[in-house]
Structures are given as structure tokens and as C-alpha cells.
Design an enzyme around this catalytic site. Sequence first.
Site, short mmCIF file in Angstrom:
data_model
loop_
_atom_site.label_atom_id
_atom_site.label_comp_id
_atom_site.label_asym_id
_atom_site.label_seq_id
_atom_site.Cartn_x
_atom_site.Cartn_y
_atom_site.Cartn_z
N HIS A 167 0.82 -1.22 0.00
CA HIS A 167 0.00 0.00 0.00
C HIS A 167 0.86 1.27 0.00
O HIS A 167 0.34 2.37 -0.25
CB HIS A 167 -0.92 -0.01 1.22
CG HIS A 167 -2.21 0.72 1.02
ND1 HIS A 167 -2.46 1.51 -0.08
CD2 HIS A 167 -3.34 0.78 1.79
CE1 HIS A 167 -3.67 2.03 0.03
NE2 HIS A 167 -4.23 1.60 1.15
N ASP A 192 -2.27 2.35 -4.49
CA ASP A 192 -3.48 2.80 -3.81
C ASP A 192 -4.60 1.79 -4.01
O ASP A 192 -4.58 0.96 -4.93
CB ASP A 192 -3.93 4.16 -4.35
CG ASP A 192 -2.92 5.26 -4.05
OD1 ASP A 192 -2.24 5.16 -3.02
OD2 ASP A 192 -2.82 6.20 -4.86
#
Length: 414
Positions: A385, A389
Site C-alpha cells: 500500500h 493505492d
Amino acid sequence: MAIDVNVPTLGESITEATVGEWLKQPGDSVAADEPIVSLETDKVAVEVPAPAAGVLGEHKVAEGDNVEVGALIATIEEGSGTGASKPAAKTEDTAAKDTDAKTETKLEQQPDANNAPVTLSPAVRRLVLEHGLDPSSIKGTGRDGRLTKEDVLEAAKNPKAAPAPAADAKADAAPAAAADMRGEERVRMTRLRQTIAKRLKSAQDTAALLTTFNDVDMTAVIEARTKYKELFAKKHGVKLGFMGFFAKAACLALKDVPSVNGQIDGDEIVFHDYVDISVAVSAPNGLVVPVIRNAEQMSFADIENTIGDFGRRAKDGSLKMEEMKGGTFTISNGGVFGSLMSTPIINPPQSAVLGLHRIEQRAMVMPDGSIEARPMMYLALSYDHRLIDGREAVTFLVRIKEAIEDPTRLLIDL
């Protein structure tokens, strides 16, 4: 004159290995280039061939020992040998001990249909004992017909094909309470398993791991395989599998969402204009991930041939170090083992891994409101992450879903 057997060069930056299994014993005759010992490195098992024909001399190291590149591990003596180590003459005491260890000896060298001994590695021997199988009734798929752990596990699923060896008279006389005895065994982790453990833990400690899911209707792919599998196999000499579709779909999706094909290097992001897909393959000593290089330029047949070759060579331990280096993205197919859903862990320094799962019929509501049983598969994308995204992860999975449910997209690059 004796000829030394030394640990060969194992690849760039690899300086040592662990002795996994001696394939030949002192006194055995060996041919030139015949494998005599298996060494385990951080990535694969490497078989060391005999430098010349002769008789294997003394083992200089034992199974489980760590050895450095260039170290002396055995010698080859002149002569024809016996083909097997000669047992020493038995005294009454040793004969009695042999009788007590009869069952264990059967597992060490169980004669097969041709009266040839079946030599079992410690790991395979352990599985045979755990499942109570007769090793002579199991067909080996390893090099020279040797049994692998996968062979034993497969036989355990079908016990009729591999009946347990008959218990000897002594076992029959044992009290029933012996069956209730509990035991445990401590086995040193192989070098490969240690490396897998370190890398997976490092991924958890370093990356901001997150997994997103989707499902895909496999109807179109199944119909395409059914319609063209015979023509495909006839023309290309390989079966048309699901991995070819998913690899091609991944190439399209990675082009649309390049961050999934990138990686973090310090305070920089590295984007790749090529797709090197690491394919998780089960091997006797653990999971290995050989790389399909430039997958975006390959045809279905090229991809299927490459994956099939990886699978065969993973089983017999002949994959090379350089074939497992690099990789920009990983596909792991847990569905072949029956997995319904999972959260795979990324393969550093990569930033994402696509998990495939088993196909099962599920009731689905169709666009017209009708309900149909459809062959569905869950997809899982685990990703870092820090780089990817949520929107990009979801978009990537949607692109995969669209390409699999409408394979025409793979042909017209949509």
C-alpha cells in the site's frame, strides 16, 4: 588414485549450501556425471555429479552439514564397485537388532516390482511412516524414479493404491496400548525453508500489506479451452491451461496500472516497461518462483510451454539459480490444491501478487434477473500500500476480470 569431489560454484553471491541427501553410498559404483549428492541452497536443490567413473569413497560430510563452495565432500576411487554398499557380517547381536528394526529397514530400501531398492530421503521416509504407506507401491516421479514428498502425499489420498506393508510377527504381538503412544520429532529446517521464512517475514515487516478481492466467471475461458484444446495441443505440443489466460490478462492489466508492476527502491519508485512474471511452483523441498521473462511478448503457447517446463524441472530439482532471479509481478495458483480464498504475501522487492483459487459452481444472479449456476473463481491481489493505492488495486482486478470473462479482449488489447 582418488579423485576429489568438491562443492561446485552455486551461483552469484551464494557461498555455501547444506548437504540435503546422499544419493550414493561408500562402495557404490558411479558413472561419470551421475548425481551423487543433493545440496540445498537458499533457492533450489542442486545435484552434484561425479567427476569421473569409479567407486564412491568416504563421505567427508554428513547430511545436514553446511559446506562452502570448493569444500571437499567425497572422493571417487578406482574400480567398478558393487552397485551398493556391502553390509558387514552379522553377529547374533546385530542380527537381533536387525530383526527389531525390520519395519524401519523396509522403508529405507523397499524393493520395487523389479527387485531394485527404493532409497528414501529423510523427509519422504517420515511421510511414509506417518501415513503407513508401502513405498514399493508408489510410483516415483523424481529423478531416476525416486519418490518425492508429492508422490507420498498423492498416494495418501488414495490408500488403496498404496497399501501399508504387512506388520511383522513382533508388531502383531505388541500390546494395543502401543498405538496410543505419543511422540514427536525435531527436524532441522532446510536452507530453502529458512530462506522462505525470512523473506516472508521480511515482507510483512517492510511492506504495508493489504489484500483486495474480486470474483470472476470462468465460463468463457472454460468454453474456449474445451473448443480449442485438441487443436492447440496438436499444433503446439502443450495443453492449453488457465495460467496462459491469466498471464496474458495480467500483462494487459499491468500496462493499464503500471504501479502494480513497479517497486520501491529507497526513496524512488522503479517502473518497468516489461513484465517478468514469477510463477509460484511447488517443489519437493518447498515453494520456488521461477520467472517468465518478457511475458508481454509471449504467445499462449510460449507461456504454457514455459510454465510446464518449470513444473517438471522443479520436481526433479534442475531449475537454475538465474531462472528465479528478478521478476516484477507474481501469480500464485492455490486453486490446484483446493484453496477457496487466501491472502498471498508479496515476493520482495515486488509490490504485488495475484492469487488464483479453485473454480466452483455458485448460484449467480444474471443481468436479466435469472439465477444460473456458474463456474466462479475468487481472485486476490495482495499489494504494498506504500506504492499502490486501493483504487489502483481494484482497477487492476477489474481489468483481470474483464479479460477473463471476455477473452476477446486479450486479442484486441482492451
